[in-house]
Scaffold this active site. Structure first.
Site, PDB file in Angstrom:
ATOM      1  CB  SER A 140      -0.981  -0.010   1.176  1.00  0.00           C
ATOM      2  OG  SER A 140      -0.308  -0.289   2.378  1.00  0.00           O
ATOM      3  CB  CYS A 173      -4.491  -7.613  -0.138  1.00  0.00           C
ATOM      4  SG  CYS A 173      -3.381  -8.140   1.177  1.00  0.00           S
ATOM      5  NE  ARG A 198       0.883  -1.072   5.156  1.00  0.00           N
ATOM      6  CZ  ARG A 198       2.062  -0.488   5.110  1.00  0.00           C
ATOM      7  NH1 ARG A 198       2.512   0.184   6.140  1.00  0.00           N
ATOM      8  NH2 ARG A 198       2.790  -0.587   4.019  1.00  0.00           N
ATOM      9  CB  ILE A 246      -0.110 -12.661   0.645  1.00  0.00           C
ATOM     10  CG1 ILE A 246      -0.492 -13.977  -0.023  1.00  0.00           C
ATOM     11  CG2 ILE A 246       1.389 -12.401   0.519  1.00  0.00           C
ATOM     12  CD1 ILE A 246      -0.349 -13.961  -1.534  1.00  0.00           C
ATOM     13  CG  HIS A 301      -4.106 -11.541  -2.583  1.00  0.00           C
ATOM     14  ND1 HIS A 301      -3.521 -10.547  -3.325  1.00  0.00           N
ATOM     15  CD2 HIS A 301      -3.633 -11.389  -1.331  1.00  0.00           C
ATOM     16  CE1 HIS A 301      -2.725  -9.827  -2.562  1.00  0.00           C
ATOM     17  NE2 HIS A 301      -2.771 -10.316  -1.339  1.00  0.00           N
ATOM     18  CD  GLU A 339      -5.260 -10.888  -6.500  1.00  0.00           C
ATOM     19  OE1 GLU A 339      -6.336 -11.027  -5.881  1.00  0.00           O
ATOM     20  OE2 GLU A 339      -4.233 -10.457  -5.964  1.00  0.00           O
TER      21      GLU A 339
HETATM   22  N1  LIG Z   1      -0.639  -8.711  -0.183  1.00  0.00           N
HETATM   23  C1  LIG Z   1      -0.873  -7.469   0.104  1.00  0.00           C
HETATM   24  O1  LIG Z   1      -1.517  -6.734  -0.641  1.00  0.00           O
HETATM   25  C2  LIG Z   1      -0.258  -6.993   1.364  1.00  0.00           C
HETATM   26  C3  LIG Z   1      -0.598  -5.593   1.733  1.00  0.00           C
HETATM   27  C4  LIG Z   1       0.438  -5.047   2.696  1.00  0.00           C
HETATM   28  N2  LIG Z   1       0.195  -5.524   4.011  1.00  0.00           N
HETATM   29  C5  LIG Z   1       0.410  -3.533   2.673  1.00  0.00           C
HETATM   30  O2  LIG Z   1       0.619  -2.924   3.605  1.00  0.00           O
HETATM   31  O3  LIG Z   1       0.203  -2.965   1.662  1.00  0.00           O
END
Ligand SMILES: NC(=O)CC[C@H](N)C(=O)O
Length: 248
Positions: free
Chosen positions: A63, A94, A124, A156, A225, A227
């Protein structure tokens, strides 16, 4: 009358955008006979690209990195307008969920260009690092065959929705003026979690019941996810429930 073409953009600054493009295309192909319009999927890298879109998916990735590139490409304000003013259908997965949230914990605030749209506070990296990734069968009763074929969520470095800041007053039929509806929670059993550090205190204490999908008006957010599986049911649902309803 519905327009003849509906364009679904996928924010393509960083992360898993090409997988989303593929799944929008396969969902559209599966639904083709029942769709009133042709659905096309395009990658979005500039404000101009965004103006061509009727809906948007913000993928997983990182992010802070997506925020940095969005700032550099002048996309932050156009994204905020797309989601909050034009109220076009938008789905964040995510990292995308983090960016669509109103507040994010465990993040350096200046690193994130939050877009908003979901009145939630996310945590997060709730489940730890890449090594702590896992899958979980999710109960998503609105998907076809969900009783016999649960949707497999890939988590993830995933966030969770830690707090709903504006709950929905009615559980069905969310509208643009409504609050947040919880769409999915983590089940009791997590695949692949047993032998990893995911059995650490944080995960064990927060696992079952954690909020991993929410919706509010035109916005959908999932911490997993969709996708990363060949299963296009979530994408088909997004097309039917969010994108095409807004075009009717
Ligand atoms: N697989 C992900 O999109 C992880 C996001 C991640 N934790 C972030 O801070 O952006």
């Amino acid at each position: 009358m519905q327009p003849t073409t509906t364009t679904v953009g996928v924010l393509a600054l960083q992360g898993g955008f090409s997988e989303h493009v593929d799944l929008v295309r396969s969902a559209a192909a599966q639904l083709a006979d029942s769709l009133p319009t042709t659905v096309t999927a395009v990658e979005v890298r500039t404000p101009d690209d965004l103006t061509r879109c009727d809906a948007l998916i913000i993928p997983g990735g990182e992010s802070a990195t997506i925020s940095l590139i969005a700032r550099r490409t002048g996309l932050v304000e156009p994204l905020r307008e797309f989601v909050n003013v034009l109220k076009k259908p938008t789905w964040g997965t995510c990292a995308g969920l983090i960016l669509l949230s109103k507040e994010a914990k465990a993040a350096k605030q200046s690193d994130l260009a939050l877009i908003g749209g979901l009145d939630v506070c996310v945590h997060r990296n709730h489940f730890g690092r890449q090594f702590d990734s896992f899958t979980a069968p999710l109960d998503l009763p609105f998907l076809p065959d969900s009783a016999t074929k649960p949707f497999v969520g890939f988590f993830i470095r995933a966030p969770i929705v830690e707090e709903v800041l504006r709950p929905s007053t009615t559980s069905d039929k969310p509208s643009s003026t409504e609050g947040v509806t919880i769409v999915a929670r983590l089940p009791d059993h997590l695949n692949g979690a047993k032998n990893k550090t995911i059995t650490s205190e944080v995960v064990v204490s927060g696992a079952a019941g954690d909020i991993v999908a929410v919706r509010q008006g035109n916005v959908l957010g999932t911490s997993f996810h969709p996708e990363l599986t060949p299963d296009a049911r979530m994408h088909a649902w997004f097309l039917q429930e969010f994108v095409l309803k807004s075009r009717a």
